[in-house]
Scaffold this active site. Structure first.
Site, PDB file in Angstrom:
ATOM      1  N   ILE A  65      -2.822  -5.306   7.316  1.00 56.27           N
ATOM      2  CA  ILE A  65      -2.814  -5.602   8.746  1.00 56.27           C
ATOM      3  C   ILE A  65      -3.298  -4.391   9.543  1.00 56.27           C
ATOM      4  CG2 ILE A  65      -0.433  -4.889   9.229  1.00 56.27           C
ATOM      5  CD1 ILE A  65      -0.112  -7.499  10.806  1.00 56.27           C
ATOM      6  N   ARG A  66      -3.212  -3.197   8.911  1.00 51.66           N
ATOM      7  CA  ARG A  66      -3.716  -1.995   9.587  1.00 51.66           C
ATOM      8  C   ARG A  66      -4.938  -1.459   8.857  1.00 51.66           C
ATOM      9  NH1 ARG A  66      -0.107   2.915   7.353  1.00 51.66           N
ATOM     10  NH2 ARG A  66       0.915   1.808   5.670  1.00 51.66           N
ATOM     11  N   TYR A 103      16.393  -7.003   3.644  1.00 51.27           N
ATOM     12  CA  TYR A 103      15.322  -6.742   2.674  1.00 51.27           C
ATOM     13  C   TYR A 103      15.723  -7.265   1.288  1.00 51.27           C
ATOM     14  CZ  TYR A 103      12.357  -3.819  -0.396  1.00 51.27           C
ATOM     15  OH  TYR A 103      11.508  -3.362  -1.374  1.00 51.27           O
ATOM     16  N   GLY A 129      -0.391   0.850   2.014  1.00 50.95           N
ATOM     17  CA  GLY A 129       0.947   1.423   1.909  1.00 50.95           C
ATOM     18  C   GLY A 129       1.089   2.415   0.763  1.00 50.95           C
ATOM     19  N   GLN A 130       2.335   2.802   0.524  1.00 50.43           N
ATOM     20  CA  GLN A 130       2.625   3.836  -0.484  1.00 50.43           C
ATOM     21  C   GLN A 130       2.115   3.426  -1.875  1.00 50.43           C
ATOM     22  OE1 GLN A 130       6.747   4.455  -1.496  1.00 50.43           O
ATOM     23  NE2 GLN A 130       6.364   6.394  -2.498  1.00 50.43           N
ATOM     24  N   LYS A 164      14.081 -10.199  -1.083  1.00 48.47           N
ATOM     25  CA  LYS A 164      13.593  -9.937  -2.452  1.00 48.47           C
ATOM     26  C   LYS A 164      14.269 -10.884  -3.445  1.00 48.47           C
ATOM     27  CE  LYS A 164      10.497  -6.987  -1.641  1.00 48.47           C
ATOM     28  NZ  LYS A 164       9.089  -7.248  -1.973  1.00 48.47           N
ATOM     29  N   ASP A 172      -3.756 -10.214   7.998  1.00 45.55           N
ATOM     30  CA  ASP A 172      -2.317 -10.410   8.223  1.00 45.55           C
ATOM     31  C   ASP A 172      -1.908 -11.529   7.268  1.00 45.55           C
ATOM     32  OD1 ASP A 172       0.174 -11.241   9.048  1.00 45.55           O
ATOM     33  OD2 ASP A 172      -0.299 -11.174  11.192  1.00 45.55           O
TER      34      ASP A 172
HETATM   35  P1  NAD Z   1       4.656   0.189   2.439  1.00 42.74           P
HETATM   36  O1  NAD Z   1       5.549  -0.045   3.591  1.00 42.74           O
HETATM   37  O2  NAD Z   1       4.243   1.587   2.143  1.00 42.74           O
HETATM   38  O3  NAD Z   1       3.355  -0.711   2.550  1.00 42.74           O
HETATM   39  C1  NAD Z   1       3.414  -2.055   2.954  1.00 42.74           C
HETATM   40  C2  NAD Z   1       2.113  -2.382   3.619  1.00 42.74           C
HETATM   41  O4  NAD Z   1       2.202  -3.734   4.082  1.00 42.74           O
HETATM   42  C3  NAD Z   1       1.790  -1.508   4.824  1.00 42.74           C
HETATM   43  O5  NAD Z   1       0.549  -0.875   4.660  1.00 42.74           O
HETATM   44  C4  NAD Z   1       1.780  -2.494   5.999  1.00 42.74           C
HETATM   45  O6  NAD Z   1       0.800  -2.193   6.984  1.00 42.74           O
HETATM   46  C5  NAD Z   1       1.482  -3.803   5.293  1.00 42.74           C
HETATM   47  N1  NAD Z   1       1.906  -4.981   6.052  1.00 42.74           N
HETATM   48  C6  NAD Z   1       3.033  -5.166   6.782  1.00 42.74           C
HETATM   49  N2  NAD Z   1       3.031  -6.366   7.361  1.00 42.74           N
HETATM   50  C7  NAD Z   1       1.879  -6.965   6.987  1.00 42.74           C
HETATM   51  C8  NAD Z   1       1.303  -8.237   7.263  1.00 42.74           C
HETATM   52  N3  NAD Z   1       1.890  -9.134   8.068  1.00 42.74           N
HETATM   53  N4  NAD Z   1       0.118  -8.526   6.702  1.00 42.74           N
HETATM   54  C9  NAD Z   1      -0.509  -7.631   5.901  1.00 42.74           C
HETATM   55  N5  NAD Z   1      -0.031  -6.411   5.628  1.00 42.74           N
HETATM   56  C10 NAD Z   1       1.162  -6.089   6.158  1.00 42.74           C
HETATM   57  O7  NAD Z   1       5.371  -0.453   1.156  1.00 42.74           O
HETATM   58  P2  NAD Z   1       5.194  -0.091  -0.369  1.00 42.74           P
HETATM   59  O8  NAD Z   1       6.185   0.945  -0.695  1.00 42.74           O
HETATM   60  O9  NAD Z   1       3.764   0.140  -0.684  1.00 42.74           O
HETATM   61  O10 NAD Z   1       5.735  -1.434  -1.017  1.00 42.74           O
HETATM   62  C11 NAD Z   1       4.884  -2.450  -1.517  1.00 42.74           C
HETATM   63  C12 NAD Z   1       5.741  -3.513  -2.176  1.00 42.74           C
HETATM   64  O11 NAD Z   1       6.556  -2.912  -3.199  1.00 42.74           O
HETATM   65  C13 NAD Z   1       6.735  -4.192  -1.226  1.00 42.74           C
HETATM   66  O12 NAD Z   1       6.879  -5.534  -1.607  1.00 42.74           O
HETATM   67  C14 NAD Z   1       8.040  -3.462  -1.478  1.00 42.74           C
HETATM   68  O13 NAD Z   1       9.143  -4.255  -1.195  1.00 42.74           O
HETATM   69  C15 NAD Z   1       7.932  -3.189  -2.967  1.00 42.74           C
HETATM   70  N6  NAD Z   1       8.774  -2.079  -3.375  1.00 42.74           N
HETATM   71  C16 NAD Z   1       8.484  -0.793  -3.037  1.00 42.74           C
HETATM   72  C17 NAD Z   1       9.314   0.242  -3.458  1.00 42.74           C
HETATM   73  C18 NAD Z   1       9.037   1.674  -3.111  1.00 42.74           C
HETATM   74  O14 NAD Z   1       9.842   2.559  -3.426  1.00 42.74           O
HETATM   75  N7  NAD Z   1       7.898   1.982  -2.492  1.00 42.74           N
HETATM   76  C19 NAD Z   1      10.449  -0.057  -4.225  1.00 42.74           C
HETATM   77  C20 NAD Z   1      10.747  -1.377  -4.518  1.00 42.74           C
HETATM   78  C21 NAD Z   1       9.891  -2.397  -4.120  1.00 42.74           C
HETATM   79  N1  SER Z   2      12.109   1.823  -1.860  1.00 41.37           N
HETATM   80  C1  SER Z   2      12.610   0.575  -1.362  1.00 41.37           C
HETATM   81  C2  SER Z   2      13.458   0.777  -0.166  1.00 41.37           C
HETATM   82  O1  SER Z   2      14.140   1.783  -0.133  1.00 41.37           O
HETATM   83  C3  SER Z   2      13.423  -0.118  -2.435  1.00 41.37           C
HETATM   84  O2  SER Z   2      12.941  -1.370  -2.606  1.00 41.37           O
HETATM   85  O3  SER Z   2      13.472  -0.050   0.691  1.00 41.37           O
END
Ligand code: NAD
Ligand code: SER
Length: 313
Positions: free
Chosen positions: A40-41, A143, A16-17, A147, A55
């Protein structure tokens, strides 16, 4: 894990990001042999790190990978974010809560340290403009509910079962390597992709929308930092507020336009406006600053410069 013990690290949701950037930082610090990226991907492009498909709901497979690789730290990033979560609340609850519970139970058994991020989404409309560490948690998205519950369950597993879990309430994260995965703060990333591709952007929140934001490098720094703090120095296990940037969607557009004068953006709010409106404008991160010394390196201007330069390469 004991002081001086070699790190054996597993990252969930690593494609992910945040994950792909965290993997780079972890490899740079601990060496690629010690890092296992899971998701998972499958990775989309050529990659040069250890990868296992996992997963997080499959506890048996999760346990197998932990044991086989002698894992002593897990960065648990697998989750469903806010906008996708509102489309499918049941899936959001399942992955965010059952996935977290699996990691916590496995840590109870195998004693590894966990990083599990929380979010500004724990807050709801009653908080007002500035969220303090102790502000009430009345989220109005599924969501945010997961959290907030995730923070509570982290505190429970720490205090009752001694699980060494650490968490941060990330604000919206702005980065250029990977597109965000279905959140409300995604507009602050998409706008740069359009601007640097010489395209116009239709922003899905209003001009005056203001959310806590941060450049990805600062988030990765905070993540690496909190995992190194001696356990006894941490007073919070669910999620520390972090200091964050504070700008409106219009101010972001204007700053980009100063650097790319031909860029145009219009504002056409959609359903995600409601989620944005339920979150605070700003976060007070003074406990993270005083307890373990976190500080931001990037402001809006330097963030815009690095985003534009990196995407133009
Ligand atoms: P993302 O959506 O970019 O990545 C999440 C990853 O989880 C994806 O690659 C997806 O394939 C994987 N995933 C989904 N279901 C799954 C499963 N069952 N098993 C294994 N993998 C699975 O999210 P992100 O932005 O990288 O966020 C990562 C964490 O940070 C999350 O907990 C999110 O809530 C938290 N977060 C992110 C932000 C943000 O701005 N990016 C802000 C606040 C909190
Ligand atoms: N970047 C996240 C969202 O918008 C915040 O946790 O869902």
């Amino acid at each position: 894990m004991g002081a001086g013990e070699e790190r054996r690290i597993l990252v969930t949701g690593a494609m992910g990001q945040i994950g792909l950037e965290l993997i780079d930082a972890l490899i740079a610090k601990f060496g690629s042999d010690n890092i296992i990226a899971t998701d998972i991907r499958e990775p989309e492009n050529d990659y040069d790190f250890n990868f296992e498909k996992l997963d997080v709901l499959n506890k048996q497979n999760f346990e197998q990978i932990i044991v086989q690789n002698k894992i002593n730290q897990v960065y648990h990033l697998a989750a469903i974010l806010s906008a996708t979560g509102e489309k499918n609340p049941e899936l959001c609850w399942k992955i965010n809560m059952d996935g977290l519970l699996n990691v916590l139970e496995l840590s109870r058994k195998y004693k590894f340290r966990i990083f599990a991020p929380s979010s500004i989404a724990v807050f709801g409309p009653d908080v007002g403009k500035i969220a303090l560490q102790s502000s009430p948690q009345n989220p109005t998205t599924m969501y945010g509910v997961t959290k907030s519950a995730g923070e509570q369950i982290a505190e429970y597993y720490h205090s009752v079962h001694g699980v060494d879990i650490r968490g941060l309430r990330y604000p919206g994260l702005i980065s250029w390597k990977v597109l965000p995965g279905g959140g409300t703060t995604d507009y602050a990333v998409e706008i740069f992709h359009k601007a640097t591709a010489s395209q116009n952007y239709t922003c899905f929140v209003s001009e005056e929308t203001r959310l806590p934001m941060m450049y990805m490098d600062d988030a990765i720094k905070a993540t690496m930092q909190i995992m190194d703090v001696p356990s006894e120095k941490l007073s919070i296990r669910g999620g520390y507020n972090l200091p964050s940037l504070n700008f409106s969607a219009l101010e972001l557009y204007e700053k980009i336009k100063q650097k790319l004068p031909n860029f145009n953006c219009q504002f056409v709010p959609d359903h995600r406006q409601e989620y944005a409106d339920s979150w605070p404008d700003q976060t007070d991160g003074s406990i993270a600053e005083s307890e373990w010394g976190f500080q931001l390196d990037y402001d809006l201007d330097s963030l815009c410069s690095i985003m534009i330069a990196s995407l133009q390469k």
